[in-house]
Design a protein around this motif. Structure first.
Motif, PDB file in Angstrom:
ATOM      1  N   PRO A  73      11.188  18.826  31.609  1.00  0.00           N
ATOM      2  CA  PRO A  73      11.131  17.448  32.096  1.00  0.00           C
ATOM      3  C   PRO A  73       9.784  16.761  31.842  1.00  0.00           C
ATOM      4  O   PRO A  73       9.742  15.563  31.610  1.00  0.00           O
ATOM      5  CB  PRO A  73      11.407  17.553  33.588  1.00  0.00           C
ATOM      6  CG  PRO A  73      11.427  18.978  33.925  1.00  0.00           C
ATOM      7  CD  PRO A  73      11.434  19.777  32.672  1.00  0.00           C
ATOM      8  N   VAL A  74       8.692  17.510  31.875  1.00  0.00           N
ATOM      9  CA  VAL A  74       7.364  16.957  31.614  1.00  0.00           C
ATOM     10  C   VAL A  74       6.676  17.864  30.605  1.00  0.00           C
ATOM     11  O   VAL A  74       6.646  19.081  30.777  1.00  0.00           O
ATOM     12  CB  VAL A  74       6.517  16.883  32.913  1.00  0.00           C
ATOM     13  CG1 VAL A  74       5.107  16.399  32.607  1.00  0.00           C
ATOM     14  CG2 VAL A  74       7.182  15.978  33.938  1.00  0.00           C
ATOM     15  N   VAL A  75       6.131  17.258  29.555  1.00  0.00           N
ATOM     16  CA  VAL A  75       5.395  18.010  28.547  1.00  0.00           C
ATOM     17  C   VAL A  75       3.941  17.541  28.602  1.00  0.00           C
ATOM     18  O   VAL A  75       3.619  16.459  28.123  1.00  0.00           O
ATOM     19  CB  VAL A  75       5.983  17.800  27.133  1.00  0.00           C
ATOM     20  CG1 VAL A  75       5.165  18.559  26.102  1.00  0.00           C
ATOM     21  CG2 VAL A  75       7.440  18.225  27.083  1.00  0.00           C
ATOM     22  N   PRO A  76       3.062  18.351  29.221  1.00  0.00           N
ATOM     23  CA  PRO A  76       1.657  17.950  29.287  1.00  0.00           C
ATOM     24  C   PRO A  76       0.987  18.107  27.921  1.00  0.00           C
ATOM     25  O   PRO A  76       1.412  18.931  27.113  1.00  0.00           O
ATOM     26  CB  PRO A  76       1.063  18.932  30.298  1.00  0.00           C
ATOM     27  CG  PRO A  76       1.920  20.145  30.165  1.00  0.00           C
ATOM     28  CD  PRO A  76       3.305  19.647  29.836  1.00  0.00           C
ATOM     29  N   ARG A  77      -0.032  17.336  27.666  1.00  0.00           N
ATOM     30  CA  ARG A  77      -0.752  17.456  26.393  1.00  0.00           C
ATOM     31  C   ARG A  77      -1.673  18.666  26.384  1.00  0.00           C
ATOM     32  O   ARG A  77      -1.864  19.297  25.355  1.00  0.00           O
ATOM     33  CB  ARG A  77      -1.578  16.210  26.127  1.00  0.00           C
ATOM     34  CG  ARG A  77      -0.732  15.025  25.822  1.00  0.00           C
ATOM     35  CD  ARG A  77      -1.588  13.814  25.605  1.00  0.00           C
ATOM     36  NE  ARG A  77      -0.719  12.656  25.549  1.00  0.00           N
ATOM     37  CZ  ARG A  77      -0.849  11.687  24.697  1.00  0.00           C
ATOM     38  NH1 ARG A  77      -1.831  11.698  23.833  1.00  0.00           N
ATOM     39  NH2 ARG A  77      -0.016  10.680  24.711  1.00  0.00           N
ATOM     40  N   LYS A  78      -2.260  18.959  27.537  1.00  0.00           N
ATOM     41  CA  LYS A  78      -3.176  20.096  27.663  1.00  0.00           C
ATOM     42  C   LYS A  78      -2.876  20.832  28.957  1.00  0.00           C
ATOM     43  O   LYS A  78      -2.556  20.226  29.963  1.00  0.00           O
ATOM     44  CB  LYS A  78      -4.624  19.621  27.685  1.00  0.00           C
ATOM     45  CG  LYS A  78      -5.062  18.932  26.413  1.00  0.00           C
ATOM     46  CD  LYS A  78      -6.480  18.432  26.531  1.00  0.00           C
ATOM     47  CE  LYS A  78      -6.888  17.697  25.263  1.00  0.00           C
ATOM     48  NZ  LYS A  78      -8.251  17.172  25.368  1.00  0.00           N
ATOM     49  N   VAL A  79      -3.028  22.156  28.894  1.00  0.00           N
ATOM     50  CA  VAL A  79      -2.823  22.992  30.075  1.00  0.00           C
ATOM     51  C   VAL A  79      -4.035  23.886  30.227  1.00  0.00           C
ATOM     52  O   VAL A  79      -4.368  24.651  29.317  1.00  0.00           O
ATOM     53  CB  VAL A  79      -1.543  23.850  29.950  1.00  0.00           C
ATOM     54  CG1 VAL A  79      -1.404  24.786  31.139  1.00  0.00           C
ATOM     55  CG2 VAL A  79      -0.311  22.973  29.813  1.00  0.00           C
ATOM     56  N   PRO A  80      -4.720  23.810  31.384  1.00  0.00           N
ATOM     57  CA  PRO A  80      -5.855  24.700  31.600  1.00  0.00           C
ATOM     58  C   PRO A  80      -5.367  26.123  31.875  1.00  0.00           C
ATOM     59  O   PRO A  80      -4.444  26.331  32.645  1.00  0.00           O
ATOM     60  CB  PRO A  80      -6.540  24.110  32.833  1.00  0.00           C
ATOM     61  CG  PRO A  80      -5.470  23.367  33.550  1.00  0.00           C
ATOM     62  CD  PRO A  80      -4.494  22.900  32.506  1.00  0.00           C
ATOM     63  N   VAL A  81      -5.980  27.069  31.187  1.00  0.00           N
ATOM     64  CA  VAL A  81      -5.679  28.483  31.397  1.00  0.00           C
ATOM     65  C   VAL A  81      -7.012  29.206  31.583  1.00  0.00           C
ATOM     66  O   VAL A  81      -8.068  28.590  31.472  1.00  0.00           O
ATOM     67  CB  VAL A  81      -4.862  29.080  30.225  1.00  0.00           C
ATOM     68  CG1 VAL A  81      -3.536  28.366  30.069  1.00  0.00           C
ATOM     69  CG2 VAL A  81      -5.628  29.050  28.937  1.00  0.00           C
ATOM     70  N   ALA A  82      -6.979  30.480  31.829  1.00  0.00           N
ATOM     71  CA  ALA A  82      -8.200  31.246  32.080  1.00  0.00           C
ATOM     72  C   ALA A  82      -9.178  31.135  30.917  1.00  0.00           C
ATOM     73  O   ALA A  82      -8.935  31.661  29.842  1.00  0.00           O
ATOM     74  CB  ALA A  82      -7.858  32.707  32.339  1.00  0.00           C
ATOM     75  N   GLY A  83     -10.274  30.421  31.114  1.00  0.00           N
ATOM     76  CA  GLY A  83     -11.344  30.365  30.143  1.00  0.00           C
ATOM     77  C   GLY A  83     -11.192  29.364  29.013  1.00  0.00           C
ATOM     78  O   GLY A  83     -12.109  29.205  28.216  1.00  0.00           O
ATOM     79  N   HIS A  84     -10.061  28.703  28.902  1.00  0.00           N
ATOM     80  CA  HIS A  84      -9.883  27.719  27.836  1.00  0.00           C
ATOM     81  C   HIS A  84      -8.725  26.774  28.155  1.00  0.00           C
ATOM     82  O   HIS A  84      -8.121  26.860  29.209  1.00  0.00           O
ATOM     83  CB  HIS A  84      -9.699  28.404  26.479  1.00  0.00           C
ATOM     84  CG  HIS A  84      -8.437  29.192  26.341  1.00  0.00           C
ATOM     85  ND1 HIS A  84      -8.229  30.400  26.941  1.00  0.00           N
ATOM     86  CD2 HIS A  84      -7.310  28.937  25.638  1.00  0.00           C
ATOM     87  CE1 HIS A  84      -7.039  30.869  26.626  1.00  0.00           C
ATOM     88  NE2 HIS A  84      -6.457  29.989  25.834  1.00  0.00           N
ATOM     89  N   THR A  85      -8.432  25.909  27.217  1.00  0.00           N
ATOM     90  CA  THR A  85      -7.332  24.952  27.368  1.00  0.00           C
ATOM     91  C   THR A  85      -6.332  25.180  26.250  1.00  0.00           C
ATOM     92  O   THR A  85      -6.709  25.391  25.092  1.00  0.00           O
ATOM     93  CB  THR A  85      -7.868  23.504  27.278  1.00  0.00           C
ATOM     94  OG1 THR A  85      -8.825  23.322  28.322  1.00  0.00           O
ATOM     95  CG2 THR A  85      -6.758  22.494  27.432  1.00  0.00           C
TER      96      THR A  85
END
Length: 186
Positions: A73-85
């Motif tokens: 339903p939602v597609v984010p442009r960036k997702v924060p993950v451990a230590g990077h994006t």
């Protein structure tokens, strides 16, 4: 089909359990799929960090992900993950809606079947096994279509068995000879 693109990044990490993931054996003959992923929701902000946590150690840092927006339903442009994006892209017509593609600096590309979160555990186990044989030639869409056909056939058999045990065939044959199925036998 319209995809919602979320332009902001949520700074805090959303908690989640471990990824439900099945991968082809390392070093095996390449196939159309590299495994299967069974997310717990359709929320990419919650699910991508869990997936990258599971893959970063063995496959290298995941830097990009592409999806088909049909099931998200939602597609984010960036997702924060451990230590990077992780950068997220989407392709409506070009990418199978039942597949996610991940890109890593070390491995290159991983193609995973996406098993819908609402799938029952037995069907998910069958799909995970079907997506991981070395040199597999089945597409994500093909595996999902096969599972749907199998599910429909099993559902049809179950309904027929229920009909039989509820007096379906016996009731019909008794009615043909003029006997009520509810009358007591002597």
């Amino acid at each position: 089909m319209t995809a919602t693109i979320e332009p902001t990044i949520i700074s805090e990490r959303l908690s989640s359990a471990t990824a439900r993931l099945s991968l082809t054996p390392t070093g095996s003959v390449p196939g159309l799929l590299d495994g299967a992923w069974w997310p717990r929701s359709r929320d990419l902000l919650r699910e991508i960090p869990t997936l990258t946590d599971a893959l970063d150690a063995c496959w290298g840092r995941i830097t990009r992900v592409t999806v088909n927006p049909t099931h998200w339903p939602v597609v984010p442009r960036k997702v924060p993950v451990a230590g990077h994006t992780v950068h997220v892209g989407w392709f409506a017509a070009e990418q199978d809606p039942n597949k996610v593609i991940l890109f890593s600096y070390t491995v290159g590309r991983l193609d995973l079947l996406v098993i819908p979160p609402e799938t029952d555990p037995a069907a998910a186990a069958r799909l995970m096994a079907a997506a991981t044989p070395p040199g597999g030639s089945r597409t994500a869409g093909g595996l999902m279509a096969d599972e749907a056909i199998s599910h429909n056939a099993a559902d049809s058999r179950r309904r027929e068995e229920e009909w039989e045990t509820d007096g379906g065939a016996a009731s019909a044959s008794a009615a043909a000879i003029g006997v009520s199925s509810s009358s007591p036998r002597r």
